[in-house]
Scaffold this active site. Sequence first.
Site, PDB file in Angstrom:
ATOM      1  CB  ILE A  21       8.199   4.016   4.084  1.00  0.00           C
ATOM      2  CG1 ILE A  21       7.127   2.934   3.847  1.00  0.00           C
ATOM      3  CG2 ILE A  21       8.624   4.035   5.526  1.00  0.00           C
ATOM      4  CD1 ILE A  21       7.596   1.530   4.186  1.00  0.00           C
ATOM      5  N   GLY A  24       1.946   6.751  -3.849  1.00  0.00           N
ATOM      6  CA  GLY A  24       1.668   6.622  -5.278  1.00  0.00           C
ATOM      7  C   GLY A  24       0.288   7.180  -5.571  1.00  0.00           C
ATOM      8  CG  MET A  26      -3.840   3.501  -7.952  1.00  0.00           C
ATOM      9  SD  MET A  26      -3.770   1.903  -8.791  1.00  0.00           S
ATOM     10  CE  MET A  26      -5.078   1.003  -7.950  1.00  0.00           C
ATOM     11  CG  ASP A 142       1.919  -2.503 -13.096  1.00  0.00           C
ATOM     12  OD1 ASP A 142       2.377  -2.144 -14.194  1.00  0.00           O
ATOM     13  OD2 ASP A 142       1.754  -1.718 -12.144  1.00  0.00           O
TER      14      ASP A 142
END
Length: 498
Positions: A21, A24, A26, A142
């Site tokens: 779904i 990225g 990482m 972040d």
Amino acid sequence: MKAALHPGRLLARRYRLLDQIGAGGMSVIWRARDEVLDRVVALKVLAPSLAADARFRGMVREEARAAAQLVHPHLTSVHDYGETVDPDGSITSFVVMELLNGEELKLRLTEGPLPWPEAVQVGAQVAEALAAAHRLGIVHRDITPANVMMTGTGVKVLDFGIATRIGAPDEDEDGDTFGTPAYVAPERLDGAPAQPSTDVYSLGVLLHEALTGRVPYPADTWEQLSAALASGPPPTLADLPDLPPTVAQICLRSLARNPADRPTARQVATALRDHSLPANPPTATIRVPTQPLPPQSPAIATASVPTAAPATADGRTTGDALAAGSLWSRRRLALLLVLVLAVGVTLAGVALLPEQQPTRRAQPSVAPVTTPPTDPPTPTPTDPPAPTSAAPTAAPSRKPTTAVPGSNAGTLSEAANRVDGLIGAGLSAGEIRDDVALDLRNELRNLTVAVSSGREELAPPVARLRNKVTVRLGEGGISPAYASRLDAAIAELNAAGV
């Protein structure tokens, strides 16, 4: 050869991959089923290059452990961390998280800035989540629109992947744990460790972007950020004249260059909460007091006017004055007739109320009525006595094992929404603890998904949810009164249609 991730693969002999779904740099996000607890979850599977580094795996495991301590309505729940050794000796490392349905704030902002009331509500909820993390000594590091999910129950702060303890030194020299350049606080470029004020600066950037559609200092690299901070103009919200001054002030204070000048996350949440609801009440609530007797007001108001009608100070003749008085008398008679008719209608309505009242009486919401209004079945010696209207308080203490056939259970979705609404009401009233409400809602969502997809019959997950209510009652997370109401509402799920 390393076993590829694919739908149907089982990780750690527990998590069955369903479909991918998200992805990225990482990690890759999979929807998966926890076959031990029988619920749908999200798995963040780390990139093979990162999972091969034992030091990095240890760091992620510790961060997942810290994030698992965070229980808050606007924080994504972390359930587990796992590792699987593949046939070639490589390691698949993953974090198990709450599965969310919604839209990333980043995607939402591609359509332009949010209306300021919505932007303020998003900022307030993110600030509340950060305040909860800071209380436990955790800094997110972040906060960006990509890590804020817009859901039906409010925002959720995602991805504590580079979170750390307050004041902990950075683990790398390349800036990978600094965060996303445009959202990073200036002091981080000078090597200062992450503090709660670091997150508050990122929150200020996020709020500024939600309000204006742009970040204060655009930058994709650390060099660009340094240049923007050195030469860019100070941020402003002057082009938003409708924005409350308090909101503009708290946003710009969060963007202060000096960390000591920034407010705390709790202070930001409090300031924004004051402006997250409309200032004016609905018009309908203002009109309610004038509705009962609308015909009487004009009649009574005009009944005091006749003495002014015959006045001749304006030069009219006596005949004119008499004619005016006669006309007024006819109008007054007509108005009095209207008044009499209105009073008669009102009295007739009042006279009917006692006979209509029994048919309008609301039934208890926590237990279906077992006796139909007409043609009741012939009672047997084992039948319990029918409830009477003299003791409506006895209903909440009942704990039926199943819903009464023929009750207004409706569809499974409708019945589940009633349970969810009851959980929300208990949370607002302080009768259900925050973490308990979140746990029950997750279990309820897993129940509806499993039954609607045909993977499971209705009775077993309903029994599990009722048992969870009992367990949480024993822990003191639910008041006895709400536990009884929830149990009855959950039992009605058995009678609902899928």
